[in-house]
Write an enzyme that holds these catalytic residues in place. Structure first.
Site, short mmCIF file in Angstrom:
data_model
loop_
_atom_site.label_atom_id
_atom_site.label_comp_id
_atom_site.label_asym_id
_atom_site.label_seq_id
_atom_site.Cartn_x
_atom_site.Cartn_y
_atom_site.Cartn_z
N ASP A 141 -52.55 77.13 -9.38
CA ASP A 141 -52.15 77.54 -8.04
C ASP A 141 -53.08 76.84 -7.05
O ASP A 141 -54.22 77.25 -6.86
CB ASP A 141 -52.27 79.07 -7.94
CG ASP A 141 -51.87 79.60 -6.57
OD1 ASP A 141 -51.52 78.79 -5.69
OD2 ASP A 141 -51.92 80.83 -6.37
N ASP A 168 -42.69 83.31 -8.71
CA ASP A 168 -43.81 82.61 -8.11
C ASP A 168 -45.07 83.01 -8.89
O ASP A 168 -45.05 83.88 -9.75
CB ASP A 168 -43.93 83.02 -6.64
CG ASP A 168 -44.80 82.08 -5.81
OD1 ASP A 168 -45.30 81.09 -6.36
OD2 ASP A 168 -44.97 82.35 -4.62
N ASP A 210 -46.82 74.94 -2.16
CA ASP A 210 -47.36 75.23 -0.82
C ASP A 210 -47.70 73.97 -0.05
O ASP A 210 -48.86 73.63 0.16
CB ASP A 210 -48.59 76.13 -0.95
CG ASP A 210 -48.24 77.47 -1.59
OD1 ASP A 210 -47.05 77.82 -1.61
OD2 ASP A 210 -49.16 78.15 -2.07
N ARG A 228 -42.12 78.24 -9.73
CA ARG A 228 -43.14 77.31 -9.25
C ARG A 228 -43.79 76.58 -10.42
O ARG A 228 -43.99 75.37 -10.37
CB ARG A 228 -44.20 78.03 -8.42
CG ARG A 228 -45.13 77.07 -7.69
CD ARG A 228 -46.00 77.77 -6.67
NE ARG A 228 -47.00 78.63 -7.29
CZ ARG A 228 -47.93 79.30 -6.59
NH1 ARG A 228 -47.96 79.22 -5.27
NH2 ARG A 228 -48.81 80.06 -7.21
N HIS A 279 -38.56 77.30 4.19
CA HIS A 279 -39.50 78.38 3.85
C HIS A 279 -40.73 78.22 4.73
O HIS A 279 -41.02 77.11 5.22
CB HIS A 279 -39.88 78.29 2.37
CG HIS A 279 -40.73 79.42 1.88
ND1 HIS A 279 -40.57 80.72 2.30
CD2 HIS A 279 -41.77 79.44 0.99
CE1 HIS A 279 -41.46 81.49 1.69
NE2 HIS A 279 -42.19 80.73 0.90
N ASP A 326 -39.76 87.81 0.29
CA ASP A 326 -41.03 87.55 -0.37
C ASP A 326 -41.70 88.88 -0.74
O ASP A 326 -41.07 89.95 -0.70
CB ASP A 326 -41.90 86.69 0.54
CG ASP A 326 -42.83 85.76 -0.22
OD1 ASP A 326 -43.48 86.23 -1.18
OD2 ASP A 326 -42.92 84.57 0.15
#
Length: 937
Positions: free
Chosen positions: A276, A535, A611, A595, A669, A422
């Site tokens: 991440d 996610d 991101d 993701r 997004h 979300d």
């Protein structure tokens, strides 16, 4: 830091150390990536050990007398002459021109992890005849169809050839290193004076079987205060793979870098470890959210691929060199002439597992994609609504907010199919729940969306809040379904809910349990038009090293995270996909966005690039990142339109919508702390641009749908680099600011601020290209400046292609099922064109039972003909041809008539523009799924 983030921190009752770690993670979302949170090669013991090796003669020798042959495979013993450890080399011939090379320990102390069938490989690969041609001067010769393999015995080296021309070589540099399993020495043995000898062995990169060298973090390693216990010691594997004759290699996503991979001589290797990474940087080899160890080499003669099946952390070094002709001195065709031959040398190393390499020998791009798909599977045809427009942000506040967005999109005549929620929609970050104060009647909300053909996607992350009042957590805990720490207790880490645990998705029973949670009974408040977003499934763990599982976390089977890390996220979305399949009794096509991913993820999920930031540079980076994903089988993929972080200006947002028209996954997004930027909120000039881009996407849905059908049936990516369609044009091998959508559409997005003209390279000798809006023509193999005001996306249809479109505006794709089709026929220089139309019910699996229509359209000799390639016995459609636009017609036809399926003849009206040379045939009125002919005289 935003008030929202401070509120989250203040409401978490954690330890001070945890508080500080979370604070650091959250600051990353505001200040950019913190590189110090992630290892470099110098901070990884096994990476240093492999990277410090120098090219030279290998210590691994084939014992040719042990050769055992079958019709489709061979086995032979290999000895490491430095420490006398024995290995078994297995080579299999596979269908479609693939060699599989496995190297394993002959007598391991413990079983090393091998990825089970059905995880990455869709099935056991079908084998093909491998012909043995004998041993000549220590070289074993084999053939597989037109391809050859040579195994050099001393030292071990494997060369792969296409029609006697070498295209790949394994261990040509002698960098093979397989750290055998071993026991840790007792302290008293260390005191006996063996340590000095062992350390010498470590410097020479191999240890004796009885040795235990506590060097380079072999038995314990620390990073940023975290200790990795490494109970099994050093178990890494690595080998060099060369591509003689190739200057360019591609693939191994996901990295925010150029499409053609760069040399790593002065940087870290490309890292493959699912992480991440907030606000990732561009143009570096850092690891991101998902990884696929698949690389493709391409030159003007051949395309070949290598798939290294290993789930552990990996690194890949790349260097461009000149091929060593002495290595291939016996191959006259290769060494003829005085010109230097380019070569790309790659060095692959993984922390655990085995060497399991598939060599895909093409020889064309289409062949390589078919070969890779035969191993890891195809992208299943999505439902039509899933390739339409998705409206998302973190977060839509409540049901009124959802209703307002839905109604305002209609008010501004902006079509969309999906709205997303979300993490804030849940009850305290407990997934499969709703915040009752804000989403008190979710079923009614979903019903209102469904009335317009629309869907909703909610986020369901794999971490479960450790709360005794949370049924999903207590059920998983009581059944023993959770990942363990190194001491055997349920692993306790921190993510959005605070203290969390993670289901062990490596276990089939856990995946089944997870899938069951998506039933309407167990996911209360859901409905059949609710789909799922996975996610944080790398997995993301805020208070752990590198913001993920510690490597010595234990799975229920006993394997460590270090052995399997990169497949965890894929198994999460596979289980989610299975749950949605079960919910519909296996009738409806699911949609899952993930993701994290790995090889095989394409079978059960779409992917986005994570991101990104609302900057022009990140818009530009979408093209090489999407090309790499598509090359590696992740065809249903996209980037957040507008960027996730920051507040981009309206021009950038408008340009991003344009670029995304012709990229597979089409979703906007944004971060919770960004300004609202639904397209109707843009200044009018840019709102119109965004709206027109979205409408254009909808008009091309028939073409997109056909491309995804092609993807499932052939393995061809819908988004392609130029060289995939023009493989012999060497000057485009590095180009990654243009791309092809299918074989028909060339796109050059505008990625610079205030740019109103752009240089476009048009590939293809004797190819004609037509602007998709004005139909202005351009010749191939030239670079031209074209006008690109903010209202204009430079996109061009290739002469010789026929593209189906639907031009009637609808609020959602689900309302277009029966709409008529417009055929855009762009003629090549000879006046010909071909194309296809694919039709089914757009949502179910009936197409896999033959319920679909596939037609072939051809325009030759002033005759447009629609021939049926397939039509299901009971398949019918109301879709008809409303308009035919023929581009590149040099003379106006005197009359045009239609001959339908019943042989009825009818004259058709038309309009011819002498300036643009465009002929428009109005309302042929024929069914798309029937045979018909239109003659032009």
């Amino acid at each position: 830091m935003s008030k929202t983030m401070l509120f989250r921190i203040q409401t978490l009752s954690w330890t001070m150390r945890g508080f500080c770690l979370l604070l650091a993670v959250l600051f990353c979302t505001c200040l950019g990536v913190h590189r110090e949170n992630f290892r470099t090669c110098d901070q990884s013991g096994f990476c240093k050990r492999h990277r410090n090796m120098q090219p030279g003669s290998s210590d691994y020798v084939v014992q040719a007398s042990s050769l055992r042959l079958s019709k489709t495979s061979l086995m032979v013993d290999v000895l490491n002459t430095k420490n006398n450890v024995r290995f078994l080399l297995q080579v299999y011939g596979l269908q479609h021109g693939i060699f599989r090379v496995k190297l394993v320990e002959a007598e391991p102390i413990r079983q090393r992890y091998e990825i089970p069938i059905g995880v990455t490989l869709v099935a056991e690969p079908e084998q093909a005849e491998l012909v043995y041609h004998g041993d000549s001067n220590g070289q074993l010769k084999f053939s597989l169809g037109d391809n050859q393999m040579l195994i050099n015995s001393n030292p071990l080296r494997l060369d792969f050839l296409i029609n006697n021309e070498p295209v790949s070589s394994v261990n040509a540099q002698g960098l093979l290193k397989f750290e055998h399993t071993r026991e840790k020495r007792a302290a008293k043995e260390e005191e006996a004076g063996e340590g000095a000898e062992d350390e010498v062995g470590a410097e020479n990169e191999e240890e004796k079987p009885s040795a235990d060298v506590d060097d380079e973090g072999m038995w314990e390693e620390t990073f940023k205060g975290f200790s990795d216990s490494k109970p099994n010691g050093p178990t890494s594997v690595g080998v060099d793979i060369a591509f003689p004759g190739f200057r360019y290699v591609y693939g191994i996503p996901e990295h925010a870098d150029s499409f053609a991979l760069k040399t790593t001589k002065s940087t870290d290797p490309y890292r493959m470890y699912n992480l991440d990474v907030f606000e990732y940087e561009l143009y570096n080899p850092m690891a991101l959210y998902g990884h696929i160890p698949f690389m493709v080499a391409h030159n003007d003669k051949h395309t070949v691929g290598v798939f290294f099946q290993n789930a552990a952390e990996g690194w890949i070094d790349i260097q461009s060199n000149i091929a060593d002709k002495s290595v291939f001195s016996n191959l006259a065709d290769f060494v003829t002439g005085n010109n230097d031959v380019p070569q790309t040398d790659t060095h692959w190393f993984f922390e655990d597992g085995i060497i399991d390499v598939f060599v895909l020998l093409g020889p064309s791009p289409k062949d390589v994609f078919k070969q890779y798909a035969s191993l890891t599977g195809n992208t299943p045809l999505p439902p039509l609504w899933a390739i339409a427009y998705h409206q998302c942000r973190w977060n839509y506040n409540d049901q009124d907010d959802v209703r307002t967005v839905d109604q305002t999109m209609d008010k501004f005549d902006i079509p969309f199919d999906v709205i997303w929620l979300d993490i804030e929609h849940t009850d305290g970050k407990k997934y499969f729940t709703w915040d009752g104060s804000r989403f008190g009647d979710s079923v009614e909300m979903l019903r209102n969306l469904s009335s317009k053909g629309r869907k909703m996607v909610t986020i369901v992350d794999p971490h479960l809040k450790r709360d005794d009042n949370y049924e999903k957590y207590t059920d998983a805990r009581s059944q023993g379904l959770l990942v363990k720490n190194k001491d055997g207790n349920d692993f306790d880490g921190w993510c959005w809910p605070g203290s969390s645990s993670w289901p062990d998705f490596l276990e089939p029973k856990v995946r089944k349990w997870w899938a069951d949670q998506f039933s309407l009974e167990k996911y209360q408040g859901s409905a059949n038009n609710l789909y799922v977003w996975n996610d944080m499934n790398e997995p993301s763990v805020f208070n752990s090293p590198e913001i993920t599982f510690p490597k010595d976390v234990r799975h229920l089977s006993g394997v460590e995270n270090r052995e399997v890390h990169n497949i965890y996220g894929m198994l999460v979305h596979q289980a989610t996909w299975d749950g949605l399949l079960k919910r519909s009794n296996y009738k409806e096509r699911p949609f899952v966005l993930t993701r994290a991913f790995f090889a095989g993820s394409q079978r059960s999920g779409a992917v986005w690039t994570g991101d990104n930031m609302g900057e022009w540079s990140h818009l530009k980076m979408t093209v090489p990142m999407m090309l790499s994903l598509n090359l590696a089988g992740i065809h249903f993929s996209g980037a957040d339109i507008g960027g996730f972080f920051k507040n981009p200006d309206s021009e950038l947002i408008a340009r991003w919508y344009q670029a995304a028209i012709f990229q597979p996954f089409f979703r906007a997004h944004a971060h919770i702390d960004t300004k609202r930027r639904e397209p109707y909120l843009l200044p009018e000039e840019h709102m119109i641009v965004a709206r027109d881009a979205i409408k254009k996407r909808y008009s091309y849905l028939p073409y997109w749908y056909q491309l995804f059908y092609e993807s499932e049936t052939t393995g061809m990516p819908p988004m392609r680099s130029l060289w995939m369609e023009f493989p012999s044009e060497a000057n485009i091998f590095e180009k990654d600011d243009e791309f092809m959508t299918g074989n028909a559409i060339l796109v050059k997005p505008v990625t610079e601020e205030s740019q109103t003209s752009i240089s476009v390279y048009f590939p293809g000798k004797d190819v004609v290209w037509y602007d998709i809006d004005s139909y202005e023509s351009y010749s191939g193999q030239q670079e031209k400046i074209v006008q690109a005001p903010v209202s204009k996306l430079p996109a061009f249809q290739k002469g010789g292609t026929i593209v189906p479109r639907k031009m009637r505006g609808r609020r959602s794709a689900s309302l277009t099922y029966n709409d008529p089709i417009t055929l855009v026929v762009c003629l090549d220089k000879y006046g010909n064109a071909d194309g296809q139309v694919y039709l089914d019910d757009y949502h179910s699996y009936e197409y896999r039972h033959g319920s679909y229509a596939l037609t072939h359209l051809s325009f030759h000799n002033f005759k447009l003909e629609n021939n049926i390639l397939h039509i299901g016995k009971d398949f019918t459609t109301k879709e008809w041809v409303e308009r035919i636009i023929v581009v590149g017609v040099n003379t106006e036809p005197k009359n045009i008539h239609l001959i339908d399926a019943d042989h009825n003849k009818m004259d058709l009206g038309n309009r011819y523009d002498t300036q643009t040379k465009v002929l428009t045939i109005r309302k042929p009125g024929v069914n798309v799924a029937q045979k018909w002919i239109i003659n032009l005289h």
